[in-house]
Design a protein around this motif. Structure first.
Motif, mmCIF file in Angstrom:
data_model
loop_
_atom_site.group_PDB
_atom_site.id
_atom_site.type_symbol
_atom_site.label_atom_id
_atom_site.label_comp_id
_atom_site.label_asym_id
_atom_site.label_seq_id
_atom_site.Cartn_x
_atom_site.Cartn_y
_atom_site.Cartn_z
ATOM 1 N N PRO A 1 0.797 -1.227 0.000
ATOM 2 C CA PRO A 1 0.000 0.000 0.000
ATOM 3 C C PRO A 1 0.828 1.276 0.000
ATOM 4 O O PRO A 1 0.337 2.334 -0.405
ATOM 5 C CB PRO A 1 -0.826 -0.117 1.289
ATOM 6 C CG PRO A 1 -0.896 -1.574 1.567
ATOM 7 C CD PRO A 1 0.425 -2.128 1.108
ATOM 8 N N ASP B 1 -7.108 -0.142 -6.863
ATOM 9 C CA ASP B 1 -7.559 0.467 -5.622
ATOM 10 C C ASP B 1 -8.310 1.740 -5.978
ATOM 11 O O ASP B 1 -7.805 2.570 -6.748
ATOM 12 C CB ASP B 1 -6.376 0.783 -4.711
ATOM 13 C CG ASP B 1 -5.820 -0.446 -4.023
ATOM 14 O OD1 ASP B 1 -6.383 -1.540 -4.217
ATOM 15 O OD2 ASP B 1 -4.819 -0.320 -3.304
ATOM 16 N N ASP C 1 -9.610 5.124 -4.701
ATOM 17 C CA ASP C 1 -9.325 6.063 -3.620
ATOM 18 C C ASP C 1 -10.157 7.322 -3.855
ATOM 19 O O ASP C 1 -9.918 8.062 -4.812
ATOM 20 C CB ASP C 1 -7.829 6.389 -3.611
ATOM 21 C CG ASP C 1 -7.405 7.168 -2.386
ATOM 22 O OD1 ASP C 1 -7.952 8.258 -2.164
ATOM 23 O OD2 ASP C 1 -6.515 6.710 -1.666
ATOM 24 N N THR D 1 -11.625 10.894 -2.283
ATOM 25 C CA THR D 1 -11.568 11.931 -1.251
ATOM 26 C C THR D 1 -12.738 12.882 -1.459
ATOM 27 O O THR D 1 -12.937 13.416 -2.563
ATOM 28 C CB THR D 1 -10.253 12.714 -1.316
ATOM 29 O OG1 THR D 1 -9.159 11.810 -1.120
ATOM 30 C CG2 THR D 1 -10.208 13.792 -0.247
ATOM 31 N N HIS E 1 -13.192 9.896 3.453
ATOM 32 C CA HIS E 1 -12.298 9.145 2.572
ATOM 33 C C HIS E 1 -12.839 7.733 2.384
ATOM 34 O O HIS E 1 -13.195 7.061 3.357
ATOM 35 C CB HIS E 1 -10.891 9.090 3.180
ATOM 36 C CG HIS E 1 -9.882 8.437 2.297
ATOM 37 N ND1 HIS E 1 -9.219 7.287 2.654
ATOM 38 C CD2 HIS E 1 -9.437 8.748 1.057
ATOM 39 C CE1 HIS E 1 -8.394 6.931 1.682
ATOM 40 N NE2 HIS E 1 -8.513 7.795 0.708
ATOM 41 N N LEU F 1 -12.022 3.949 0.488
ATOM 42 C CA LEU F 1 -10.992 3.130 -0.137
ATOM 43 C C LEU F 1 -11.599 1.778 -0.485
ATOM 44 O O LEU F 1 -12.148 1.093 0.382
ATOM 45 C CB LEU F 1 -9.794 2.946 0.792
ATOM 46 C CG LEU F 1 -8.579 2.225 0.203
ATOM 47 C CD1 LEU F 1 -7.992 3.007 -0.965
ATOM 48 C CD2 LEU F 1 -7.517 2.012 1.276
ATOM 49 N N THR G 1 -11.778 -1.606 -3.770
ATOM 50 C CA THR G 1 -11.069 -2.373 -4.788
ATOM 51 C C THR G 1 -12.013 -2.697 -5.929
ATOM 52 O O THR G 1 -13.184 -3.021 -5.703
ATOM 53 C CB THR G 1 -10.475 -3.664 -4.194
ATOM 54 O OG1 THR G 1 -9.756 -4.370 -5.201
ATOM 55 C CG2 THR G 1 -11.547 -4.579 -3.643
ATOM 56 N N ARG H 1 -9.347 8.600 -7.487
ATOM 57 C CA ARG H 1 -8.068 8.146 -8.055
ATOM 58 C C ARG H 1 -8.060 6.621 -8.085
ATOM 59 O O ARG H 1 -8.548 5.975 -7.161
ATOM 60 C CB ARG H 1 -6.888 8.635 -7.212
ATOM 61 C CG ARG H 1 -6.691 10.127 -7.185
ATOM 62 C CD ARG H 1 -5.333 10.488 -6.575
ATOM 63 N NE ARG H 1 -5.106 9.793 -5.308
ATOM 64 C CZ ARG H 1 -3.975 9.166 -4.990
ATOM 65 N NH1 ARG H 1 -2.958 9.119 -5.843
ATOM 66 N NH2 ARG H 1 -3.839 8.569 -3.808
#
Length: 395
Positions: free
Chosen positions: A138, A190, A192, A194, A257, A259, A261, A295
């Protein structure tokens, strides 16, 4: 090279010893200080010149510069798991080879020994690729396979084909060999996200922009996108394992946030997700007065077995072992960054069954998983023979 099975069997004790040393000294990511030193030392004992082309990534060559080139690949990194196997050579530091990369490295060292003994006979060259960080640390932006490709592992000499072997438990019986033509493993990204809002007191939500509420809507929108915009016959799985925001019950935080997959088995499905989900997230956030940035990090494409090469190498394997190579009916949900090699050169990825019957309840990435060491010589023979026969067919 006609006696390759006899040679591989003759190296069995050495292959197992290598595996056990590696198993007892696991390291993760690109930080493979002991592992790389051990592998380098073993290769230099055999007479190889070894280069480190990226942190923890080793390359060596055998054969002649003229003619075709085959790449043989092994991954060397472990997982952050506390081992619970009870083996006398078990790791003790909270890190474990629970995906069998210690066996892959040992098998490639065995193949390297066989090929080095017959270097003058090789009708071409073989590149040995010992890579770090297949599991995707990570803390790193890219995986070890991508790092080694970007460092030029497929050049000088230019690689024409690639082969790798991965042990598998508990799906396949010990010693069995399986593969398939076409997509072998899923892609992975991943996700990501925000989300930025505006903080406020929990009793006066009208004065803020709640990023938690936005995150909830984005989560549901992604579920809806997969359910209503992705063809139901196309595999597309998005899982969010972490949604974090705030620290107090009565405070609307500034940010949230997410996170997750993403796994797909079709590059077009993956590309559409990459384009559509940032649009959805940004639009939802704007509707609530906030903004969202999506992202995709540590992205790895699908691993694809070239059909023509795979059929050819299966023929060589069946001739070598006198038994058929099993066909995998559909791609696996797992991922392997051998994908970065298979994107650029024809590749075949084999599975080698290593199930220990008494431990068949434990699969990969489990702290109790065991691998049958008696099959490792077969992996070395399969790798060395694949390279030899591929080169001989083009001599």
């Amino acid at each position: 090279m006609r006696d390759i099975i006899e040679e591989a069997r003759g190296l069995e004790d050495r292959i197992v010893a290598d595996r056990r040393w590696l198993h007892e000294h696991p390291e993760i990511g690109f930080n493979l200080v002991q592992t790389a030193a051990y592998v380098r030392g073993r290769l230099e004992e055999m007479g190889y010149e070894v280069r480190e082309v990226c942190p923890g990534g080793l390359v060596a060559h055998v054969g002649r510069a003229e003619g075709p080139c085959v790449l043989l690949r092994a991954d060397m990194d472990a997982l952050p798991l506390a081992e619970q196997t009870g083996l006398p050579f078990a790791a003790t530091g909270g890190t474990m080879h629970a995906c069998g990369h210690d066996t892959h490295t040992a098998m490639l060292l065995g193949a390297a020994q066989i090929l080095k003994r017959h270097e003058e006979e090789l009708p071409g060259s073989v590149t040995l690729m010992f890579q770090p960080d297949e599991e995707g640390d990570p803390a790193a932006e890219i995986t070890g396979g991508q790092a080694m490709v970007e460092a030029g592992v497929l050049e000088c000499p230019r690689v024409d084909a690639a082969v790798a072997v991965h042990v598998q438990v508990p799906t396949y019986s010990a010693g069995s060999i399986y593969t398939r033509c076409g997509t072998m493993c899923s892609s992975i990204d991943d996700i990501d996200i925000t989300i930025r809002g505006r903080g406020a007191h929990g009793s006066r939500p009208q004065e803020g922009v709640d990023p938690i509420a936005i995150a909830c809507h984005i989560f549901l929108a992604i579920e809806g996108y997969i359910a209503r915009e992705v063809d139901p016959t196309d595999l597309c799985v998005a899982t969010f394992g972490s949604i974090q925001a705030g620290r107090a019950a009565n405070v609307i935080p500034e940010t949230a946030h997410m996170l997750g997959t993403l796994r797909t088995q079709d590059p077009a499905v993956r590309a559409r997700f990459h384009a559509r989900v940032p649009e959805l997230a940004a639009g939802i956030a704007r509707a609530f007065g906030g903004d969202a940035e999506v992202r995709f990090v540590r992205s790895v494409p699908v691993t694809v077995n070239d059909a023509e090469l795979t059929r050819e190498l299966c023929g060589y394997a069946e001739e070598l072992f006198g038994e058929p190579v099993g066909e995998i009916p559909q791609p696996g949900m797992g991922n392997d960054d051998l994908a970065f090699v298979s994107e650029r050169v024809p590749t075949t990825y084999f599975y080698l069954g290593a199930t220990v019957p008494d431990a068949a309840e434990f699969g990969m990435h489990n702290p109790h998983v065991l691998f049958d060491e008696s099959v490792l010589w077969r992996g070395s023979a399969l790798l060395a023979n694949s390279a030899w026969e591929y080169l001989a067919a083009r001599a």
